[in-house]
Design a protein around this motif. Structure first.
Motif, mmCIF file in Angstrom:
data_model
loop_
_atom_site.group_PDB
_atom_site.id
_atom_site.type_symbol
_atom_site.label_atom_id
_atom_site.label_comp_id
_atom_site.label_asym_id
_atom_site.label_seq_id
_atom_site.Cartn_x
_atom_site.Cartn_y
_atom_site.Cartn_z
ATOM 1 N N GLU A 79 0.830 -1.213 0.000
ATOM 2 C CA GLU A 79 0.000 0.000 0.000
ATOM 3 C C GLU A 79 0.863 1.261 0.000
ATOM 4 O OE1 GLU A 79 -2.761 -0.251 3.237
ATOM 5 O OE2 GLU A 79 -3.706 -2.063 2.420
ATOM 6 N N ASN A 80 1.955 1.230 0.744
ATOM 7 C CA ASN A 80 2.857 2.384 0.777
ATOM 8 C C ASN A 80 3.502 2.616 -0.591
ATOM 9 O OD1 ASN A 80 2.310 2.919 3.447
ATOM 10 N ND2 ASN A 80 4.091 1.829 4.219
ATOM 11 N N TYR A 81 3.928 1.554 -1.245
ATOM 12 C CA TYR A 81 4.493 1.690 -2.588
ATOM 13 C C TYR A 81 3.462 2.285 -3.545
ATOM 14 C CZ TYR A 81 9.042 -0.681 -2.280
ATOM 15 O OH TYR A 81 10.348 -0.999 -2.023
ATOM 16 N N SER A 82 2.236 1.830 -3.442
ATOM 17 C CA SER A 82 1.175 2.353 -4.312
ATOM 18 C C SER A 82 0.920 3.829 -4.040
ATOM 19 C CB SER A 82 -0.108 1.556 -4.121
ATOM 20 O OG SER A 82 0.078 0.241 -4.560
ATOM 21 N N MET A 109 9.802 6.684 -9.981
ATOM 22 C CA MET A 109 8.750 5.739 -10.356
ATOM 23 C C MET A 109 9.348 4.387 -10.746
ATOM 24 S SD MET A 109 5.638 6.939 -10.134
ATOM 25 C CE MET A 109 4.614 6.114 -11.329
ATOM 26 N N GLU A 110 10.446 4.408 -11.468
ATOM 27 C CA GLU A 110 11.107 3.153 -11.847
ATOM 28 C C GLU A 110 11.530 2.387 -10.603
ATOM 29 O OE1 GLU A 110 14.279 3.998 -14.589
ATOM 30 O OE2 GLU A 110 12.904 4.878 -16.064
ATOM 31 N N ALA A 111 12.064 3.109 -9.616
ATOM 32 C CA ALA A 111 12.485 2.459 -8.371
ATOM 33 C C ALA A 111 11.283 1.881 -7.624
ATOM 34 C CB ALA A 111 13.231 3.451 -7.489
ATOM 35 N N GLU A 117 7.717 -5.023 -7.947
ATOM 36 C CA GLU A 117 7.982 -6.298 -8.613
ATOM 37 C C GLU A 117 8.641 -7.291 -7.660
ATOM 38 O OE1 GLU A 117 10.355 -5.341 -12.021
ATOM 39 O OE2 GLU A 117 8.652 -4.489 -13.109
ATOM 40 N N LEU A 118 9.470 -6.769 -6.760
ATOM 41 C CA LEU A 118 10.152 -7.644 -5.801
ATOM 42 C C LEU A 118 9.193 -8.212 -4.763
ATOM 43 C CD1 LEU A 118 13.433 -5.618 -5.194
ATOM 44 C CD2 LEU A 118 13.112 -7.653 -6.628
#
Length: 119
Positions: A79-82, A109-111, A117-118
């Motif tokens: 959720e934090n990444y989103s 954004m790439e990071a 993905e990880l």
């Protein structure tokens, strides 16, 4: 017994704590979306035996989550990444005329997407 996707995630996190039999029953029920009767036919036990095995598996998975909270932390991280990705997209939209900010947002954004993905 209603199907709950939460148990599919708990199975991924803590499946190794189940016996191979409990794991198979729980996986067939939650991941393959089979009915108790279908599982009973495949495994060669009674429908009640399937239900009991799944219930015991659910209990073990829930106990592990109650103790370790790995799945809850995993979901919070996702959720934090989103949220970060959404904020970066908003910044990009608001700073369309600032190439340096656009580049920094694109790299961030790439990071973020790599981090997702990880997970």
């Amino acid at each position: 017994m209603s199907k709950d996707l939460r148990f599919a995630m708990l199975l991924d996190c803590y499946g190794e704590f189940l016996t191979p039999h409990q794991y198979r029953l729980t996986e067939l029920y939650y991941c393959a979306d089979l009915s108790l009767s279908e599982i009973a036919e495949i495994v060669g036990i009674t429908r009640q035996g399937v239900r009991d095995g799944i219930k015991r598996g659910e209990q073990i998975l829930q106990e592990m989550e109650d103790k370790l909270q790995f799945a809850a932390r995993f979901n919070a991280l996702r959720e934090n990444y989103s949220a970060i990705a959404s904020t970066l997209q908003s910044i990009q939209t608001q700073t369309a005329d600032q190439p340096q900010v656009q580049t920094a947002c694109r790299e961030a954004m790439e990071a973020v997407y790599h981090g997702l993905e990880l997970l």
